[in-house]
Design an enzyme around this catalytic site. Sequence first.
Site, PDB file in Angstrom:
ATOM      1  CB  VAL A  83      -0.541 -11.032  -8.782  1.00 28.43           C
ATOM      2  CG1 VAL A  83      -0.838 -12.530  -8.689  1.00 28.43           C
ATOM      3  CG2 VAL A  83      -1.827 -10.228  -8.686  1.00 28.43           C
ATOM      4  CB  THR A  84      -0.369  -9.876  -3.241  1.00 30.75           C
ATOM      5  OG1 THR A  84      -0.942 -10.418  -2.040  1.00 30.75           O
ATOM      6  CG2 THR A  84      -0.085  -8.402  -3.050  1.00 30.75           C
ATOM      7  CG  PHE A  85      -6.981  -8.843  -2.448  1.00 28.40           C
ATOM      8  CD1 PHE A  85      -7.688  -8.007  -3.296  1.00 28.40           C
ATOM      9  CD2 PHE A  85      -7.427  -8.985  -1.136  1.00 28.40           C
ATOM     10  CE1 PHE A  85      -8.810  -7.321  -2.846  1.00 28.40           C
ATOM     11  CE2 PHE A  85      -8.547  -8.315  -0.679  1.00 28.40           C
ATOM     12  CZ  PHE A  85      -9.244  -7.481  -1.535  1.00 28.40           C
ATOM     13  CG  HIS A  86      -2.570  -4.915  -0.557  1.00 31.43           C
ATOM     14  ND1 HIS A  86      -1.967  -5.842   0.263  1.00 31.43           N
ATOM     15  CD2 HIS A  86      -1.583  -4.415  -1.341  1.00 31.43           C
ATOM     16  CE1 HIS A  86      -0.670  -5.887  -0.003  1.00 31.43           C
ATOM     17  NE2 HIS A  86      -0.410  -5.040  -0.982  1.00 31.43           N
ATOM     18  CB  ALA A 147       1.538 -11.282   0.995  1.00 29.18           C
ATOM     19  N   GLY A 149       6.277  -8.208  -0.045  1.00 25.80           N
ATOM     20  CA  GLY A 149       6.786  -7.710  -1.317  1.00 25.80           C
ATOM     21  C   GLY A 149       7.504  -6.403  -1.042  1.00 25.80           C
ATOM     22  CB  ALA A 162      -0.422  -7.524   3.191  1.00 27.09           C
ATOM     23  CB  CYS A 178       2.608 -14.893  -3.750  1.00 27.47           C
ATOM     24  SG  CYS A 178       2.074 -13.655  -2.553  1.00 27.47           S
TER      25      CYS A 178
END
Length: 231
Positions: A83-86, A147, A149, A162, A178
């Site tokens: 999981v990540t955030f943008h 990050a 992916g 990112a 992550c």
Amino acid sequence: MRVPRSLEVWKMGIVNYSQALKLQEKLASDRKVHKITDTLLSLQHPPTYTLGKRRTDHNILIPESELKAMGAELHYTQRGGDVTFHGPHQAILYPIVSLRDIGFGARKYVEKLEQTMIELAALYGVKASAGQTGETGVWVGTRKIGAIGVRISSGITSHGLAFNINPDLNYFKHIVPCGIADKEVTSLQKQVGQVLPCEEVIHEQLISCFISKFEYTDVVWKDISSISLDN
């Protein structure tokens, strides 16, 4: 003698995640049949959380309803990683690249993405490095600044990297970024601690680092403020 490599760069501004995902799928399909050359999407997203294909929902620490109440979207993807955030003030690159044409395997490709972000950080005097085994992305000490992916299908890449210029780091408190617990997230602004150039400049520097690391010799830049998935 180096083989010439061509790249088309699309500078896109802020793009909704689902729209960007559909565009990547179309471009990857076109790249597979040699309809287009290697293409690099440079953009930002509105607040968005994404999960990789392993579906590690347990690393999201609050219900999806609370994410939506914050104005953030949640998307499930077929990329690798956790999981990540943008969000705003983050530089995102989505390369649609034929690894066969450039002679890269998956590991070397990811390493080049890491080096792209490391080189950008170095421009501002920030010493970043690749993570330890199991720690994807790029780090400043124990703090993650970039990050990665990716998805690779039939030798064609999508998704990507990112880099945190100056996003609201509070968004990362609602996930285990992550999937790596007990590690902080940082940003270029936080590490430099002084006024940065405008974000467009930093986006272009990141693109230039990518072009350098992947040794593209023929580059076409396009400013694309809106996209049509029908064409």
